[in-house]
Scaffold this motif. Sequence first.
Motif, PDB file in Angstrom:
ATOM      1  N   GLY A  31       0.643  -1.076  -0.008  1.00 22.24           N
ATOM      2  CA  GLY A  31      -0.139   0.061   0.170  1.00 22.24           C
ATOM      3  C   GLY A  31       0.774   0.842   0.010  1.00 22.24           C
ATOM      4  N   GLU A  32      -0.443   2.275  -0.192  1.00 19.05           N
ATOM      5  CA  GLU A  32       0.905   3.956  -0.107  1.00 19.05           C
ATOM      6  C   GLU A  32       1.415   4.102   1.255  1.00 19.05           C
ATOM      7  OE1 GLU A  32      -0.771   6.695  -3.025  1.00 19.05           O
ATOM      8  OE2 GLU A  32      -1.448   5.160  -3.992  1.00 19.05           O
ATOM      9  N   PRO A  33       2.158   4.747   1.415  1.00 15.19           N
ATOM     10  CA  PRO A  33       2.554   5.435   2.940  1.00 15.19           C
ATOM     11  C   PRO A  33       1.252   6.460   3.456  1.00 15.19           C
ATOM     12  CG  PRO A  33       4.406   5.363   1.138  1.00 15.19           C
ATOM     13  CD  PRO A  33       2.648   5.836   0.725  1.00 15.19           C
ATOM     14  N   SER A  34       1.520   6.267   4.999  1.00 13.52           N
ATOM     15  CA  SER A  34      -0.015   6.711   5.736  1.00 13.52           C
ATOM     16  C   SER A  34       0.550   7.492   6.951  1.00 13.52           C
ATOM     17  CB  SER A  34      -1.573   5.742   5.884  1.00 13.52           C
ATOM     18  OG  SER A  34      -1.456   6.311   7.138  1.00 13.52           O
ATOM     19  N   GLY A  35       0.108   8.295   7.131  1.00 18.35           N
ATOM     20  CA  GLY A  35       0.506   8.830   8.347  1.00 18.35           C
ATOM     21  C   GLY A  35       0.009   8.628   9.837  1.00 18.35           C
ATOM     22  N   PHE A  36      -0.420   7.132   9.647  1.00 20.52           N
ATOM     23  CA  PHE A  36      -1.502   6.755  10.816  1.00 20.52           C
ATOM     24  C   PHE A  36      -1.418   5.476  10.784  1.00 20.52           C
ATOM     25  CE2 PHE A  36      -4.083  10.808   8.962  1.00 20.52           C
ATOM     26  CZ  PHE A  36      -4.321  11.081  10.487  1.00 20.52           C
ATOM     27  N   GLY A  37      -0.765   4.561  10.010  1.00 21.65           N
ATOM     28  CA  GLY A  37      -0.125   3.715  10.449  1.00 21.65           C
ATOM     29  C   GLY A  37       0.511   2.258   9.532  1.00 21.65           C
ATOM     30  N   ALA A  38       0.249   0.667   9.202  1.00 23.08           N
ATOM     31  CA  ALA A  38       1.233   1.018   7.903  1.00 23.08           C
ATOM     32  C   ALA A  38      -0.095  -0.582   7.525  1.00 23.08           C
ATOM     33  CB  ALA A  38       2.551   0.213   8.312  1.00 23.08           C
ATOM     34  N   VAL A  39      -0.106  -1.043   6.722  1.00 28.56           N
ATOM     35  CA  VAL A  39       0.103  -2.358   6.182  1.00 28.56           C
ATOM     36  C   VAL A  39       0.887  -3.604   5.740  1.00 28.56           C
ATOM     37  CG1 VAL A  39      -2.012  -3.154   4.210  1.00 28.56           C
ATOM     38  CG2 VAL A  39      -2.251  -0.851   5.741  1.00 28.56           C
ATOM     39  N   TRP A  40       0.216  -4.668   5.571  1.00 31.16           N
ATOM     40  CA  TRP A  40       1.347  -5.742   6.201  1.00 31.16           C
ATOM     41  C   TRP A  40       0.656  -6.584   5.198  1.00 31.16           C
ATOM     42  CZ3 TRP A  40       6.501  -7.156   7.034  1.00 31.16           C
ATOM     43  CH2 TRP A  40       6.958  -6.079   7.363  1.00 31.16           C
ATOM     44  N   LEU A  41       0.919  -7.556   4.018  1.00 37.95           N
ATOM     45  CA  LEU A  41       0.685  -8.889   2.975  1.00 37.95           C
ATOM     46  C   LEU A  41       0.928  -9.405   4.308  1.00 37.95           C
ATOM     47  CD1 LEU A  41      -0.093 -10.450   0.632  1.00 37.95           C
ATOM     48  CD2 LEU A  41       1.342 -10.467   0.511  1.00 37.95           C
ATOM     49  N   ALA A  42       0.267 -10.506   4.607  1.00 38.30           N
ATOM     50  CA  ALA A  42       0.309 -11.473   5.501  1.00 38.30           C
ATOM     51  C   ALA A  42      -0.120 -13.151   4.843  1.00 38.30           C
ATOM     52  CB  ALA A  42      -0.339 -11.313   7.009  1.00 38.30           C
ATOM     53  N   TYR A  43       0.269 -14.010   5.846  1.00 32.25           N
ATOM     54  CA  TYR A  43      -0.605 -14.966   5.588  1.00 32.25           C
ATOM     55  C   TYR A  43      -1.370 -15.821   6.852  1.00 32.25           C
ATOM     56  CZ  TYR A  43      -2.015 -20.263   4.674  1.00 32.25           C
ATOM     57  OH  TYR A  43      -2.508 -21.137   4.414  1.00 32.25           O
ATOM     58  N   ASP A  44      -2.446 -15.688   6.849  1.00 33.79           N
ATOM     59  CA  ASP A  44      -3.520 -16.589   7.743  1.00 33.79           C
ATOM     60  C   ASP A  44      -3.734 -18.047   8.247  1.00 33.79           C
ATOM     61  OD1 ASP A  44      -5.908 -16.593   9.870  1.00 33.79           O
ATOM     62  OD2 ASP A  44      -6.750 -14.782   9.575  1.00 33.79           O
ATOM     63  N   ARG A  45      -2.930 -18.210   8.912  1.00 38.45           N
ATOM     64  CA  ARG A  45      -3.001 -19.649   9.268  1.00 38.45           C
ATOM     65  C   ARG A  45      -3.842 -20.822   9.703  1.00 38.45           C
ATOM     66  NH1 ARG A  45       1.460 -18.191  11.378  1.00 38.45           N
ATOM     67  NH2 ARG A  45       1.579 -18.347  13.726  1.00 38.45           N
ATOM     68  N   TRP A  46      -5.011 -19.989  10.209  1.00 42.20           N
ATOM     69  CA  TRP A  46      -5.950 -20.123  11.355  1.00 42.20           C
ATOM     70  C   TRP A  46      -6.801 -20.384   9.784  1.00 42.20           C
ATOM     71  CZ3 TRP A  46      -7.394 -17.390  15.637  1.00 42.20           C
ATOM     72  CH2 TRP A  46      -6.102 -17.384  17.204  1.00 42.20           C
ATOM     73  N   LEU A  47      -7.440 -18.923   8.780  1.00 44.31           N
ATOM     74  CA  LEU A  47      -8.119 -18.514   7.768  1.00 44.31           C
ATOM     75  C   LEU A  47      -7.986 -19.970   6.714  1.00 44.31           C
ATOM     76  CD1 LEU A  47      -9.554 -15.187   8.227  1.00 44.31           C
ATOM     77  CD2 LEU A  47     -10.596 -17.536   9.567  1.00 44.31           C
ATOM     78  N   ASP A  48      -6.419 -19.604   6.601  1.00 44.99           N
ATOM     79  CA  ASP A  48      -5.955 -20.116   5.206  1.00 44.99           C
ATOM     80  C   ASP A  48      -6.191 -19.838   3.915  1.00 44.99           C
ATOM     81  OD1 ASP A  48      -4.419 -22.096   3.464  1.00 44.99           O
ATOM     82  OD2 ASP A  48      -6.167 -23.075   3.255  1.00 44.99           O
ATOM     83  N   ARG A  49      -5.616 -18.629   4.033  1.00 43.63           N
ATOM     84  CA  ARG A  49      -5.491 -16.961   2.748  1.00 43.63           C
ATOM     85  C   ARG A  49      -4.384 -16.010   3.906  1.00 43.63           C
ATOM     86  NH1 ARG A  49     -11.574 -14.958   2.871  1.00 43.63           N
ATOM     87  NH2 ARG A  49     -11.425 -17.017   2.750  1.00 43.63           N
ATOM     88  N   GLU A  50      -4.316 -15.316   2.492  1.00 47.37           N
ATOM     89  CA  GLU A  50      -3.305 -14.302   2.780  1.00 47.37           C
ATOM     90  C   GLU A  50      -4.843 -13.103   3.037  1.00 47.37           C
ATOM     91  OE1 GLU A  50       0.495 -14.578  -0.512  1.00 47.37           O
ATOM     92  OE2 GLU A  50      -1.365 -13.366  -0.944  1.00 47.37           O
ATOM     93  N   VAL A  51      -3.852 -12.187   3.710  1.00 52.48           N
ATOM     94  CA  VAL A  51      -4.822 -10.854   4.181  1.00 52.48           C
ATOM     95  C   VAL A  51      -3.841  -9.731   4.421  1.00 52.48           C
ATOM     96  CG1 VAL A  51      -6.381 -12.308   5.160  1.00 52.48           C
ATOM     97  CG2 VAL A  51      -4.744 -11.165   6.897  1.00 52.48           C
ATOM     98  N   ALA A  52      -4.797  -8.719   4.444  1.00 53.43           N
ATOM     99  CA  ALA A  52      -4.185  -7.347   4.466  1.00 53.43           C
ATOM    100  C   ALA A  52      -4.105  -6.940   6.525  1.00 53.43           C
ATOM    101  CB  ALA A  52      -4.822  -5.757   4.094  1.00 53.43           C
TER     102      ALA A  52
END
Length: 367
Positions: A31-52
């Motif tokens: 994602g693009e820079p924000s003044g309020f946080g950061a967003v990561w690409l992550a793999y959710d092992r419980w749901l077995d899917r990629e999430v943000a």
Amino acid sequence: MGNAARKLDVIEIHDLFPHINQRFDLDEQIGEPSGFGAVWLAYDRWLDREVALKISQTDLSPEVLLCRDIEGQTVRIYDYFRGENGWHAYSMALLHSSWRTLSSWIETHRYREHDLQHYFDCFEVMYDALRGLAAIHGRPYSREGRYVHADIKPANLFFLCQPKKRPNTVFRMPAHQDMVKIIDMGISTRRGEYNFAGTLAYDYPYKQDSRPGHDLYSLGLTFLEMLSGVLPNHPTMEHKARITTFVTAVSSGSAYIDNLAVELARQCARAATQPAITARSLLAWLDEQLFELNEASLLLLRSIHHQLPGALKKDELACAAFPYMAGYFGWKNQTVGRIEFLKEMIADMYAQGLLVRDGSRYRYFVR
């Protein structure tokens, strides 16, 4: 103050959020820079899917509740986490490669002179963004569920970029699904509350409280930036003549479509001070002025603009347009009756303002 969230590495995030360590595999910041946080690409092992996964040192619970309360085009929230030392995070649906921020699309779009199809595309994006804002702003006459996004800009609008050429319409965007997602509700507020945290280049400069019209003002700036690739300044939005000059410099090649773009941007600008102009009223206006027009007329307009440059008499134009309209009507052979039908279409388009006529020679053309 810098954005502390963007400086965190994976180990630091795991130390702050033990539950995230147990459940998610973090890949990279997206994602693009924000003044309020950061967003990561992550793999959710419980749901077995990629999430943000959004991480911030500010309280994200109001944003989570807002996204869940609004029945509209916001990103789906899965889970919310509280970390150490006042850190917060939530996981959300990942918008895959076909989804792009509108700012990314603007940066990479190849802008061309008199690109009428580009204008049609931009009107479609605007229509869906207005649908999303209508949901955020709430239903008329209701005291509940009425919010202001407060930071509408291209970076906060995700766009499903899958245009497809269709034989029977000038509109190319995905049908029967949301095309725009409005993200980053971190500074959204209820109507009437004070909020001065928006992006200055897009925020209404004279606001004293949060109003739905301020979102529409920001969307008007975004619309003109979509059309041109250049963000207009606030003085441009103050006068219709300045908006007209701006649009004329990047004309679609059609006076009718240019005037429609000018009026839409002007209505968005006026919404900042005129509560009667709402996302819903602009949707109704766009339906009347564009989306409910005869599809054949818009196809003929595009065909004349792209394939038949120059001014032609009505019968000449009808004959020249026949090959381009035959597929729409299912015609195989050119007949006198069909040419007469196209001549009537041309006369109707002139009456609507879609075509212009040289009065002395009765020749028709797009501008």
